[in-house]
Design an enzyme around this catalytic site. Structure first.
Site, PDB file in Angstrom:
ATOM      1  N   GLU A  50       2.375   8.919   0.590  1.00 27.84           N
ATOM      2  CA  GLU A  50       3.722   8.636   0.115  1.00 27.84           C
ATOM      3  C   GLU A  50       3.795   9.041  -1.372  1.00 27.84           C
ATOM      4  O   GLU A  50       2.832   8.844  -2.115  1.00 27.84           O
ATOM      5  CB  GLU A  50       3.923   7.118   0.275  1.00 27.84           C
ATOM      6  CG  GLU A  50       5.221   6.554  -0.231  1.00 27.84           C
ATOM      7  CD  GLU A  50       5.206   5.006  -0.156  1.00 27.84           C
ATOM      8  OE1 GLU A  50       4.105   4.402  -0.202  1.00 27.84           O
ATOM      9  OE2 GLU A  50       6.295   4.414  -0.049  1.00 27.84           O
TER      10      GLU A  50
ATOM     11  N   VAL B 161      -0.922  -1.191  -1.015  1.00 30.71           N
ATOM     12  CA  VAL B 161      -1.382  -2.232  -1.937  1.00 30.71           C
ATOM     13  C   VAL B 161      -1.741  -3.511  -1.170  1.00 30.71           C
ATOM     14  O   VAL B 161      -2.595  -4.266  -1.604  1.00 30.71           O
ATOM     15  CB  VAL B 161      -0.332  -2.529  -3.035  1.00 30.71           C
ATOM     16  CG1 VAL B 161      -0.220  -1.345  -3.998  1.00 30.71           C
ATOM     17  CG2 VAL B 161       1.031  -2.845  -2.441  1.00 30.71           C
TER      18      VAL B 161
ATOM     19  N   LYS C  33      12.368   6.543   4.284  1.00 31.36           N
ATOM     20  CA  LYS C  33      11.702   5.261   4.541  1.00 31.36           C
ATOM     21  C   LYS C  33      12.705   4.124   4.734  1.00 31.36           C
ATOM     22  O   LYS C  33      13.585   3.900   3.893  1.00 31.36           O
ATOM     23  CB  LYS C  33      10.776   4.937   3.367  1.00 31.36           C
ATOM     24  CG  LYS C  33       9.900   3.703   3.572  1.00 31.36           C
ATOM     25  CD  LYS C  33       8.996   3.512   2.335  1.00 31.36           C
ATOM     26  CE  LYS C  33       8.025   2.360   2.513  1.00 31.36           C
ATOM     27  NZ  LYS C  33       7.190   2.185   1.280  1.00 31.36           N
TER      28      LYS C  33
ATOM     29  N   CYS D  37       4.232   4.168   4.825  1.00 32.55           N
ATOM     30  CA  CYS D  37       3.618   2.989   4.208  1.00 32.55           C
ATOM     31  C   CYS D  37       4.037   1.660   4.872  1.00 32.55           C
ATOM     32  O   CYS D  37       3.666   1.426   6.009  1.00 32.55           O
ATOM     33  CB  CYS D  37       3.909   2.999   2.707  1.00 32.55           C
ATOM     34  SG  CYS D  37       2.693   2.011   1.763  1.00 32.55           S
TER      35      CYS D  37
END
Lengths: 270, 270
Positions: free
Chosen positions: A42, A176, A115, A149
Protein backbone atom coordinates in the site's frame (compact mmCIF):
# COMPACT_ATOMS: atom_id res chain seq x y z
CA UNK A 1 -5.12 -20.51 -17.69
CA UNK A 2 -1.53 -21.77 -17.74
CA UNK A 3 -0.89 -24.70 -15.45
CA UNK A 4 1.80 -22.91 -13.50
CA UNK A 5 2.43 -19.22 -13.05
CA UNK A 6 4.94 -17.13 -11.16
CA UNK A 7 3.61 -14.80 -8.47
CA UNK A 8 5.23 -12.95 -5.61
CA UNK A 9 5.80 -9.72 -3.76
CA UNK A 10 8.16 -6.79 -3.68
CA UNK A 11 8.61 -5.70 -0.05
CA UNK A 12 10.01 -2.18 -0.03
CA UNK A 13 10.90 0.57 2.43
CA UNK A 14 9.83 3.88 0.87
CA UNK A 15 10.97 7.22 2.23
CA UNK A 16 8.04 9.47 3.13
CA UNK A 17 7.22 12.02 0.38
CA UNK A 18 10.23 11.04 -1.71
CA UNK A 19 8.15 9.65 -4.57
CA UNK A 20 10.75 9.98 -7.29
CA UNK A 21 13.47 8.13 -5.47
CA UNK A 22 11.04 5.49 -4.17
CA UNK A 23 9.74 4.84 -7.68
CA UNK A 24 13.25 4.58 -9.08
CA UNK A 25 14.11 1.99 -6.45
CA UNK A 26 10.91 0.00 -7.15
CA UNK A 27 11.65 -0.10 -10.88
CA UNK A 28 15.22 -1.18 -10.13
CA UNK A 29 13.98 -4.09 -7.99
CA UNK A 30 11.27 -5.03 -10.50
CA UNK A 31 13.96 -5.33 -13.13
CA UNK A 32 15.20 -8.48 -11.36
CA UNK A 33 12.15 -10.49 -12.50
CA UNK A 34 10.33 -11.32 -15.70
CA UNK A 35 7.05 -13.07 -16.54
CA UNK A 36 5.48 -12.79 -13.11
CA UNK A 37 2.70 -11.15 -11.13
CA UNK A 38 4.27 -8.96 -8.44
CA UNK A 39 2.35 -7.32 -5.60
CA UNK A 40 3.76 -4.22 -3.89
CA UNK A 41 2.70 -2.58 -0.60
CA UNK A 42 0.00 0.00 0.00
CA UNK A 43 1.24 3.55 -0.73
CA UNK A 44 4.46 1.94 -1.94
CA UNK A 45 5.69 5.00 -3.82
CA UNK A 46 5.02 7.73 -1.25
CA UNK A 47 5.30 6.30 2.25
CA UNK A 48 2.50 6.27 4.80
CA UNK A 49 2.89 8.65 7.73
CA UNK A 50 1.48 11.79 6.11
CA UNK A 51 1.16 14.70 8.50
CA UNK A 52 -1.72 16.46 6.78
CA UNK A 53 -3.98 16.57 3.73
CA UNK A 54 -1.71 18.95 1.86
CA UNK A 55 1.14 16.47 1.86
CA UNK A 56 -1.15 13.76 0.50
CA UNK A 57 -2.48 16.08 -2.20
CA UNK A 58 1.07 16.93 -3.22
CA UNK A 59 1.97 13.23 -3.51
CA UNK A 60 -1.24 12.03 -5.22
CA UNK A 61 -1.41 11.18 -8.93
CA UNK A 62 -4.28 10.22 -11.23
CA UNK A 63 -4.93 6.54 -12.00
CA UNK A 64 -3.85 7.15 -15.58
CA UNK A 65 -0.55 5.97 -16.97
CA UNK A 66 -0.45 8.91 -19.40
CA UNK A 67 -0.77 11.47 -16.59
CA UNK A 68 1.12 9.81 -13.72
CA UNK A 69 4.93 9.65 -13.86
CA UNK A 70 4.88 6.90 -11.21
CA UNK A 71 2.42 4.65 -13.02
CA UNK A 72 4.13 5.37 -16.33
CA UNK A 73 7.45 4.12 -14.94
CA UNK A 74 5.79 0.95 -13.59
CA UNK A 75 3.91 0.38 -16.87
CA UNK A 76 7.12 0.76 -18.83
CA UNK A 77 8.86 -1.88 -16.71
CA UNK A 78 5.79 -4.15 -16.89
CA UNK A 79 5.85 -3.97 -20.68
CA UNK A 80 9.60 -4.59 -20.94
CA UNK A 81 9.72 -7.47 -18.44
CA UNK A 82 6.32 -8.99 -19.15
CA UNK A 83 5.11 -8.28 -15.62
CA UNK A 84 1.75 -7.78 -13.99
CA UNK A 85 2.14 -5.41 -11.05
CA UNK A 86 -0.33 -4.59 -8.27
CA UNK A 87 0.80 -1.44 -6.44
CA UNK A 88 -0.70 0.96 -3.91
CA UNK A 89 -0.51 4.75 -4.33
CA UNK A 90 -2.46 7.90 -3.34
CA UNK A 91 -4.91 8.52 -6.18
CA UNK A 92 -6.09 11.96 -7.18
CA UNK A 93 -9.54 12.01 -8.78
CA UNK A 94 -11.02 15.45 -9.25
CA UNK A 95 -10.91 16.97 -5.77
CA UNK A 96 -10.90 13.63 -3.97
CA UNK A 97 -7.96 11.50 -2.90
CA UNK A 98 -8.26 7.75 -2.49
CA UNK A 99 -5.95 5.15 -0.97
CA UNK A 100 -5.87 3.07 -4.15
CA UNK A 101 -4.17 0.15 -5.83
CA UNK A 102 -3.88 -0.55 -9.55
CA UNK A 103 -3.14 -3.63 -11.59
CA UNK A 104 -0.79 -2.76 -14.42
CA UNK A 105 0.08 -5.35 -17.08
CA UNK A 106 2.35 -5.31 -20.11
CA UNK A 107 -0.35 -3.47 -22.05
CA UNK A 108 -1.09 -0.90 -19.34
CA UNK A 109 -3.65 -0.24 -16.61
CA UNK A 110 -6.05 -3.17 -16.10
CA UNK A 111 -7.87 -2.40 -12.85
CA UNK A 112 -8.28 0.13 -10.06
CA UNK A 113 -9.38 -0.42 -6.45
CA UNK A 114 -10.09 2.33 -3.94
CA UNK A 115 -9.66 1.12 -0.36
CA UNK A 116 -12.99 0.76 1.39
CA UNK A 117 -11.95 0.25 5.02
CA UNK A 118 -9.66 3.15 5.91
CA UNK A 119 -7.54 2.78 9.05
CA UNK A 120 -7.29 5.42 11.76
CA UNK A 121 -5.60 8.62 10.49
CA UNK A 122 -6.14 7.60 6.87
CA UNK A 123 -9.67 8.86 7.48
CA UNK A 124 -8.24 12.37 7.78
CA UNK A 125 -6.77 12.28 4.29
CA UNK A 126 -8.57 9.80 2.09
CA UNK A 127 -12.10 9.28 0.80
CA UNK A 128 -13.28 5.66 1.23
CA UNK A 129 -13.88 3.72 -1.97
CA UNK A 130 -17.49 3.24 -2.99
CA UNK A 131 -17.15 0.24 -5.32
CA UNK A 132 -16.62 -3.43 -4.38
CA UNK A 133 -13.02 -4.62 -4.69
CA UNK A 134 -12.34 -5.84 -8.23
CA UNK A 135 -11.76 -9.34 -9.55
CA UNK A 136 -9.82 -9.26 -12.83
CA UNK A 137 -9.45 -12.20 -15.19
CA UNK A 138 -5.85 -11.94 -16.31
CA UNK A 139 -4.93 -14.16 -19.24
CA UNK A 140 -2.56 -16.84 -18.05
CA UNK A 141 -2.85 -15.98 -14.36
CA UNK A 142 -6.48 -16.70 -13.54
CA UNK A 143 -8.74 -14.35 -11.60
CA UNK A 144 -7.03 -11.83 -9.36
CA UNK A 145 -8.86 -10.05 -6.56
CA UNK A 146 -7.49 -6.91 -4.93
CA UNK A 147 -7.95 -5.64 -1.39
CA UNK A 148 -5.80 -3.23 0.64
CA UNK A 149 -4.33 -3.57 4.14
CA UNK A 150 -7.06 -3.13 6.85
CA UNK A 151 -9.63 -4.72 4.49
CA UNK A 152 -8.16 -8.00 5.87
CA UNK A 153 -9.92 -7.42 9.19
CA UNK A 154 -13.35 -7.88 7.61
CA UNK A 155 -14.00 -11.43 6.42
CA UNK A 156 -16.61 -9.95 4.10
CA UNK A 157 -13.92 -8.37 1.88
CA UNK A 158 -12.06 -11.57 0.99
CA UNK A 159 -15.39 -13.44 0.89
CA UNK A 160 -16.75 -10.97 -1.59
CA UNK A 161 -13.69 -11.49 -3.81
CA UNK A 162 -13.95 -15.28 -3.52
CA UNK A 163 -17.66 -15.41 -4.27
CA UNK A 164 -16.97 -13.39 -7.40
CA UNK A 165 -14.42 -15.95 -8.49
CA UNK A 166 -10.99 -14.77 -7.30
CA UNK A 167 -8.32 -17.49 -7.47
CA UNK A 168 -5.84 -15.31 -5.63
CA UNK A 169 -5.98 -12.16 -3.55
CA UNK A 170 -3.40 -9.44 -4.15
CA UNK A 171 -3.11 -7.59 -0.84
CA UNK A 172 -0.93 -4.45 -0.71
CA UNK A 173 -0.44 -3.50 2.95
CA UNK A 174 1.25 -1.17 5.44
CA UNK A 175 0.56 -3.28 8.51
CA UNK A 176 0.69 -1.89 12.01
CA UNK A 177 -1.78 -4.24 13.78
CA UNK A 178 -0.03 -7.46 14.85
CA UNK A 179 -2.63 -10.00 13.79
CA UNK A 180 -2.91 -9.73 10.04
CA UNK A 181 -0.39 -12.26 8.75
CA UNK A 182 -1.91 -15.08 10.82
CA UNK A 183 -5.44 -13.97 10.01
CA UNK A 184 -4.62 -14.10 6.30
CA UNK A 185 -4.09 -17.85 6.73
CA UNK A 186 -7.73 -18.05 7.74
CA UNK A 187 -8.74 -15.80 4.83
CA UNK A 188 -6.95 -18.07 2.35
CA UNK A 189 -8.31 -21.20 3.97
CA UNK A 190 -11.97 -20.22 4.39
CA UNK A 191 -12.11 -19.15 0.74
CA UNK A 192 -9.55 -21.61 -0.60
CA UNK A 193 -7.70 -18.91 -2.49
CA UNK A 194 -4.03 -18.00 -2.82
CA UNK A 195 -3.13 -14.73 -1.14
CA UNK A 196 -0.18 -12.43 -1.59
CA UNK A 197 0.27 -9.88 1.19
CA UNK A 198 2.95 -7.33 0.28
CA UNK A 199 3.78 -5.46 3.47
CA UNK A 200 6.30 -2.66 3.66
CA UNK A 201 9.22 -2.73 6.07
CA UNK A 202 11.17 -0.01 7.86
CA UNK A 203 10.39 2.79 10.28
CA UNK A 204 8.87 6.12 9.34
CA UNK A 205 9.33 9.22 11.48
CA UNK A 206 7.43 12.22 10.22
CA UNK A 207 5.38 15.07 11.71
CA UNK A 208 6.11 13.97 15.26
CA UNK A 209 4.93 10.39 14.73
CA UNK A 210 7.02 7.25 14.39
CA UNK A 211 5.56 4.11 12.83
CA UNK A 212 7.31 0.78 12.53
CA UNK A 213 6.19 -1.61 9.80
CA UNK A 214 6.99 -5.26 10.21
CA UNK A 215 7.57 -6.63 6.74
CA UNK A 216 7.14 -10.41 6.60
CA UNK A 217 5.30 -10.22 3.27
CA UNK A 218 3.91 -13.63 2.41
CA UNK A 219 2.40 -15.85 -0.26
CA UNK A 220 -0.18 -18.36 1.03
CA UNK A 221 -1.78 -21.41 -0.57
CA UNK A 222 -5.54 -22.16 -0.50
CA UNK A 223 -4.79 -24.34 2.56
CA UNK A 224 -3.25 -21.35 4.34
CA UNK A 225 0.27 -22.76 4.01
CA UNK A 226 3.15 -20.31 3.69
CA UNK A 227 4.74 -20.63 0.23
CA UNK A 228 7.12 -17.70 0.72
CA UNK A 229 7.76 -15.19 3.49
CA UNK A 230 10.10 -12.18 3.69
CA UNK A 231 12.03 -11.14 6.77
CA UNK A 232 10.92 -8.28 8.98
CA UNK A 233 13.32 -5.53 7.90
CA UNK A 234 14.84 -6.00 4.45
CA UNK A 235 13.65 -4.92 1.03
CA UNK A 236 13.11 -8.04 -1.02
CA UNK A 237 11.51 -9.32 -4.19
CA UNK A 238 10.34 -12.93 -4.08
CA UNK A 239 8.59 -15.14 -6.62
CA UNK A 240 7.05 -18.61 -6.27
CA UNK A 241 5.42 -20.89 -8.81
CA UNK A 242 1.79 -21.84 -8.24
CA UNK A 243 -1.06 -23.49 -10.10
CA UNK A 244 -3.99 -21.06 -9.71
CA UNK A 245 -6.45 -23.77 -10.78
CA UNK A 246 -6.02 -25.48 -7.40
CA UNK A 247 -8.03 -22.57 -5.96
CA UNK A 248 -11.05 -23.70 -7.97
CA UNK A 249 -11.50 -26.89 -5.97
CA UNK A 250 -13.34 -25.60 -2.90
CA UNK A 251 -14.14 -29.03 -1.44
CA UNK A 252 -13.21 -29.69 2.19
CA UNK A 253 -14.36 -33.31 2.29
CA UNK A 254 -15.99 -35.81 -0.02
CA UNK A 255 -19.37 -34.44 1.05
CA UNK A 256 -18.45 -30.83 1.77
CA UNK A 257 -18.17 -28.43 -1.19
CA UNK A 258 -16.73 -25.80 1.15
CA UNK A 259 -17.59 -22.13 0.96
CA UNK A 260 -20.61 -22.76 -1.25
CA UNK A 261 -22.25 -24.39 1.77
CA UNK A 262 -22.67 -21.14 3.69
CA UNK A 263 -26.29 -20.62 4.56
CA UNK A 264 -27.78 -17.43 3.23
CA UNK A 265 -29.78 -17.00 6.41
CA UNK A 266 -26.53 -16.52 8.32
CA UNK A 267 -25.40 -13.45 6.49
CA UNK A 268 -24.98 -10.47 8.79
CA UNK A 269 -27.38 -7.52 8.77
CA UNK A 270 -30.20 -9.55 7.28
CA UNK B 1 -23.69 -8.44 34.08
CA UNK B 2 -21.19 -9.31 36.81
CA UNK B 3 -17.76 -7.79 36.30
CA UNK B 4 -16.00 -11.15 36.31
CA UNK B 5 -17.33 -14.60 35.53
CA UNK B 6 -15.86 -18.07 35.40
CA UNK B 7 -15.97 -19.89 32.08
CA UNK B 8 -14.21 -22.93 30.69
CA UNK B 9 -14.38 -26.29 29.03
CA UNK B 10 -14.64 -29.96 29.84
CA UNK B 11 -12.55 -31.91 27.31
CA UNK B 12 -13.67 -35.54 27.43
CA UNK B 13 -13.02 -38.82 25.65
CA UNK B 14 -16.37 -40.58 25.26
CA UNK B 15 -16.63 -44.24 24.28
CA UNK B 16 -18.74 -44.73 21.15
CA UNK B 17 -22.35 -45.70 21.96
CA UNK B 18 -21.68 -46.05 25.68
CA UNK B 19 -23.93 -43.14 26.62
CA UNK B 20 -24.59 -44.15 30.20
CA UNK B 21 -20.96 -44.53 31.17
CA UNK B 22 -19.96 -41.38 29.24
CA UNK B 23 -22.63 -39.33 31.00
CA UNK B 24 -21.63 -40.67 34.41
CA UNK B 25 -18.03 -39.61 33.73
CA UNK B 26 -19.13 -36.13 32.55
CA UNK B 27 -21.19 -35.59 35.69
CA UNK B 28 -18.26 -36.76 37.80
CA UNK B 29 -15.92 -34.24 36.16
CA UNK B 30 -18.51 -31.44 36.32
CA UNK B 31 -18.71 -32.02 40.06
CA UNK B 32 -15.22 -30.52 40.36
CA UNK B 33 -16.51 -27.00 39.61
CA UNK B 34 -19.15 -24.62 40.86
CA UNK B 35 -20.50 -21.26 39.67
CA UNK B 36 -19.18 -21.45 36.13
CA UNK B 37 -20.16 -21.77 32.47
CA UNK B 38 -18.71 -25.02 31.12
CA UNK B 39 -18.67 -25.98 27.44
CA UNK B 40 -18.43 -29.67 26.44
CA UNK B 41 -17.64 -31.19 23.04
CA UNK B 42 -20.02 -32.00 20.20
CA UNK B 43 -21.75 -35.38 20.71
CA UNK B 44 -20.03 -35.51 24.10
CA UNK B 45 -22.24 -38.22 25.52
CA UNK B 46 -22.34 -40.70 22.63
CA UNK B 47 -19.09 -40.47 20.68
CA UNK B 48 -18.82 -39.55 17.03
CA UNK B 49 -17.93 -42.39 14.65
CA UNK B 50 -21.41 -43.83 14.11
CA UNK B 51 -21.53 -46.58 11.54
CA UNK B 52 -25.11 -46.09 10.42
CA UNK B 53 -28.37 -44.27 11.04
CA UNK B 54 -29.71 -46.99 13.31
CA UNK B 55 -26.90 -46.48 15.81
CA UNK B 56 -27.57 -42.74 15.85
CA UNK B 57 -31.30 -43.29 16.33
CA UNK B 58 -30.59 -45.63 19.21
CA UNK B 59 -28.35 -43.02 20.89
CA UNK B 60 -30.53 -39.95 20.23
CA UNK B 61 -32.65 -38.31 22.94
CA UNK B 62 -35.18 -35.47 22.86
CA UNK B 63 -34.09 -31.95 23.85
CA UNK B 64 -36.24 -32.19 26.95
CA UNK B 65 -34.82 -32.66 30.42
CA UNK B 66 -37.94 -34.56 31.51
CA UNK B 67 -37.59 -37.13 28.71
CA UNK B 68 -33.81 -37.43 28.34
CA UNK B 69 -31.84 -39.29 31.02
CA UNK B 70 -28.62 -37.62 29.76
CA UNK B 71 -29.93 -34.08 29.92
CA UNK B 72 -31.64 -34.80 33.24
CA UNK B 73 -28.31 -35.85 34.77
CA UNK B 74 -26.61 -32.70 33.44
CA UNK B 75 -29.47 -30.49 34.64
CA UNK B 76 -29.32 -32.05 38.08
CA UNK B 77 -25.59 -31.31 38.37
CA UNK B 78 -26.11 -27.78 36.97
CA UNK B 79 -28.71 -27.09 39.65
CA UNK B 80 -26.60 -28.51 42.50
CA UNK B 81 -23.33 -26.80 41.48
CA UNK B 82 -24.79 -23.59 40.06
CA UNK B 83 -23.43 -24.35 36.60
CA UNK B 84 -24.35 -23.35 33.08
CA UNK B 85 -23.45 -26.17 30.70
CA UNK B 86 -23.30 -26.18 26.89
CA UNK B 87 -23.15 -29.77 25.63
CA UNK B 88 -23.52 -31.51 22.28
CA UNK B 89 -25.70 -34.60 21.80
CA UNK B 90 -27.73 -36.37 19.06
CA UNK B 91 -31.22 -34.91 19.28
CA UNK B 92 -34.34 -36.88 18.40
CA UNK B 93 -37.22 -34.70 17.21
CA UNK B 94 -40.14 -36.62 15.74
CA UNK B 95 -38.56 -38.73 13.01
CA UNK B 96 -35.59 -36.42 12.53
CA UNK B 97 -32.21 -36.49 14.24
CA UNK B 98 -30.10 -33.37 14.63
CA UNK B 99 -26.51 -32.83 15.70
CA UNK B 100 -27.48 -30.44 18.50
CA UNK B 101 -26.19 -28.57 21.50
CA UNK B 102 -28.15 -27.29 24.48
CA UNK B 103 -27.50 -24.70 27.12
CA UNK B 104 -28.62 -26.00 30.50
CA UNK B 105 -28.59 -23.73 33.56
CA UNK B 106 -29.44 -24.26 37.22
CA UNK B 107 -33.12 -23.89 36.35
CA UNK B 108 -33.07 -26.23 33.35
CA UNK B 109 -32.92 -26.03 29.56
CA UNK B 110 -32.27 -22.49 28.28
CA UNK B 111 -31.46 -22.91 24.59
CA UNK B 112 -31.15 -25.42 21.74
CA UNK B 113 -29.01 -25.20 18.59
CA UNK B 114 -29.18 -27.65 15.69
CA UNK B 115 -25.90 -27.72 13.75
CA UNK B 116 -26.27 -26.05 10.37
CA UNK B 117 -23.03 -27.04 8.61
CA UNK B 118 -22.77 -30.83 8.83
CA UNK B 119 -19.38 -32.38 8.12
CA UNK B 120 -18.83 -35.31 5.77
CA UNK B 121 -20.50 -38.52 7.04
CA UNK B 122 -22.66 -36.55 9.48
CA UNK B 123 -24.76 -35.85 6.38
CA UNK B 124 -25.68 -39.54 6.31
CA UNK B 125 -27.19 -39.43 9.79
CA UNK B 126 -28.30 -35.94 10.70
CA UNK B 127 -30.72 -33.35 9.38
CA UNK B 128 -29.13 -29.87 9.14
CA UNK B 129 -30.57 -27.23 11.46
CA UNK B 130 -32.89 -24.70 9.87
CA UNK B 131 -32.66 -21.88 12.43
CA UNK B 132 -29.81 -19.39 12.98
CA UNK B 133 -27.51 -20.23 15.88
CA UNK B 134 -28.89 -18.79 19.14
CA UNK B 135 -27.60 -15.93 21.27
CA UNK B 136 -28.83 -16.27 24.86
CA UNK B 137 -28.66 -13.52 27.47
CA UNK B 138 -27.68 -15.39 30.62
CA UNK B 139 -27.98 -13.40 33.80
CA UNK B 140 -24.54 -12.74 35.19
CA UNK B 141 -22.67 -14.13 32.17
CA UNK B 142 -23.64 -11.80 29.35
CA UNK B 143 -24.75 -12.98 25.91
CA UNK B 144 -23.69 -16.46 24.90
CA UNK B 145 -23.72 -17.58 21.26
CA UNK B 146 -23.58 -21.25 20.29
CA UNK B 147 -22.12 -22.88 17.19
CA UNK B 148 -20.92 -26.46 16.62
CA UNK B 149 -17.63 -27.77 15.20
CA UNK B 150 -17.47 -27.29 11.37
CA UNK B 151 -19.54 -24.10 11.70
CA UNK B 152 -16.12 -22.52 12.49
CA UNK B 153 -15.13 -22.82 8.83
CA UNK B 154 -17.72 -20.26 7.74
CA UNK B 155 -16.98 -16.74 8.98
CA UNK B 156 -20.68 -16.04 8.54
CA UNK B 157 -21.60 -18.22 11.54
CA UNK B 158 -19.54 -16.39 14.14
CA UNK B 159 -20.34 -13.08 12.42
CA UNK B 160 -24.03 -13.81 12.69
CA UNK B 161 -23.64 -14.49 16.42
CA UNK B 162 -21.57 -11.33 16.94
CA UNK B 163 -23.95 -9.07 15.01
CA UNK B 164 -26.75 -10.37 17.20
CA UNK B 165 -24.79 -9.37 20.30
CA UNK B 166 -22.83 -12.43 21.47
CA UNK B 167 -20.11 -11.59 24.01
CA UNK B 168 -18.74 -15.11 23.86
CA UNK B 169 -19.10 -18.10 21.56
CA UNK B 170 -19.58 -21.55 23.07
CA UNK B 171 -18.20 -23.98 20.48
CA UNK B 172 -18.63 -27.72 21.11
CA UNK B 173 -16.42 -29.60 18.65
CA UNK B 174 -15.11 -32.97 17.46
CA UNK B 175 -12.29 -31.60 15.34
CA UNK B 176 -10.61 -33.63 12.64
CA UNK B 177 -9.49 -30.81 10.29
CA UNK B 178 -6.16 -29.37 11.46
CA UNK B 179 -6.87 -25.66 11.05
CA UNK B 180 -9.67 -24.85 13.46
CA UNK B 181 -7.88 -23.84 16.63
CA UNK B 182 -5.81 -21.20 14.83
CA UNK B 183 -8.77 -20.04 12.77
CA UNK B 184 -10.77 -19.52 15.97
CA UNK B 185 -8.22 -16.84 16.90
CA UNK B 186 -9.32 -14.97 13.78
CA UNK B 187 -12.99 -15.61 14.64
CA UNK B 188 -12.52 -14.13 18.12
CA UNK B 189 -10.49 -11.23 16.81
CA UNK B 190 -12.61 -10.19 13.83
CA UNK B 191 -15.70 -10.14 16.05
CA UNK B 192 -13.96 -9.18 19.29
CA UNK B 193 -15.69 -11.92 21.24
CA UNK B 194 -14.49 -14.53 23.70
CA UNK B 195 -14.64 -18.07 22.36
CA UNK B 196 -14.61 -21.41 24.12
CA UNK B 197 -13.86 -24.37 21.86
CA UNK B 198 -14.43 -27.66 23.69
CA UNK B 199 -12.85 -30.36 21.56
CA UNK B 200 -12.88 -34.03 22.45
CA UNK B 201 -9.71 -36.09 22.73
CA UNK B 202 -8.93 -39.74 22.13
CA UNK B 203 -9.20 -42.18 19.25
CA UNK B 204 -12.39 -43.87 18.11
CA UNK B 205 -12.36 -47.15 16.18
CA UNK B 206 -15.77 -48.30 15.09
CA UNK B 207 -17.37 -49.84 12.01
CA UNK B 208 -14.02 -50.17 10.24
CA UNK B 209 -13.09 -46.51 10.66
CA UNK B 210 -10.58 -44.97 13.05
CA UNK B 211 -10.71 -41.30 13.90
CA UNK B 212 -8.24 -39.44 16.07
CA UNK B 213 -9.39 -36.26 17.80
CA UNK B 214 -6.77 -33.80 18.89
CA UNK B 215 -8.07 -32.17 22.05
CA UNK B 216 -6.38 -28.82 22.76
CA UNK B 217 -9.67 -27.25 23.83
CA UNK B 218 -9.16 -23.51 24.30
CA UNK B 219 -10.57 -20.30 25.70
CA UNK B 220 -9.71 -17.18 23.66
CA UNK B 221 -10.01 -13.47 24.43
CA UNK B 222 -11.52 -10.88 22.04
CA UNK B 223 -7.93 -10.21 20.89
CA UNK B 224 -7.51 -13.87 19.96
CA UNK B 225 -5.16 -14.51 22.88
CA UNK B 226 -5.16 -17.96 24.46
CA UNK B 227 -6.48 -17.74 28.04
CA UNK B 228 -6.47 -21.51 28.59
CA UNK B 229 -5.60 -24.53 26.49
CA UNK B 230 -5.83 -28.28 27.19
CA UNK B 231 -3.31 -30.86 26.07
CA UNK B 232 -3.96 -33.12 23.12
CA UNK B 233 -4.86 -36.38 24.82
CA UNK B 234 -6.12 -36.00 28.40
CA UNK B 235 -9.61 -35.47 29.75
CA UNK B 236 -9.62 -32.16 31.58
CA UNK B 237 -11.90 -29.52 33.03
CA UNK B 238 -10.51 -26.00 33.04
CA UNK B 239 -11.97 -22.68 34.17
CA UNK B 240 -10.69 -19.11 33.70
CA UNK B 241 -12.04 -15.79 34.96
CA UNK B 242 -13.04 -13.23 32.35
CA UNK B 243 -14.91 -9.94 32.15
CA UNK B 244 -17.44 -10.46 29.32
CA UNK B 245 -18.02 -6.70 29.08
CA UNK B 246 -14.65 -6.31 27.38
CA UNK B 247 -16.27 -7.96 24.33
CA UNK B 248 -18.59 -4.97 23.98
CA UNK B 249 -15.80 -2.58 23.01
CA UNK B 250 -15.36 -3.38 19.33
CA UNK B 251 -12.97 -0.50 18.55
CA UNK B 252 -9.73 -1.30 16.76
CA UNK B 253 -8.32 2.24 16.76
CA UNK B 254 -9.40 5.68 17.89
CA UNK B 255 -11.18 6.12 14.55
CA UNK B 256 -12.14 2.50 13.81
CA UNK B 257 -15.24 1.10 15.53
CA UNK B 258 -14.31 -2.35 14.24
CA UNK B 259 -16.83 -4.84 12.94
CA UNK B 260 -19.57 -2.20 12.62
CA UNK B 261 -17.52 -0.73 9.76
CA UNK B 262 -18.19 -3.60 7.39
CA UNK B 263 -19.77 -2.34 4.22
CA UNK B 264 -23.12 -3.84 3.45
CA UNK B 265 -22.29 -3.88 -0.24
CA UNK B 266 -19.56 -6.43 0.46
CA UNK B 267 -21.83 -9.11 1.78
CA UNK B 268 -21.65 -12.28 -0.27
CA UNK B 269 -24.48 -13.41 -2.54
CA UNK B 270 -25.92 -9.91 -2.82
Amino acid sequence: MAKEVRVGFLQNNPEILNTKSNTRRIVELLDEVQDALIVLPELATTGYAFENKYEVAEAAEPADVARSPVLEAIADKAARNSLHVVIGFPELSGELIYNSAVLIGPSGLQALYRKIHLFDREKLFFTPGDAPPPVIDVTGYGRIGIMICYDWYFPETARSLAFRGADMIAHPANLVLPWCLDAMKTRSLENRVFSITANRCGTESHGGRTIRFYGRSQVLSPDGNVLAVADDAQEEIRVVTIDPATARDKAISQRNPGMCEVRRRLLPLE
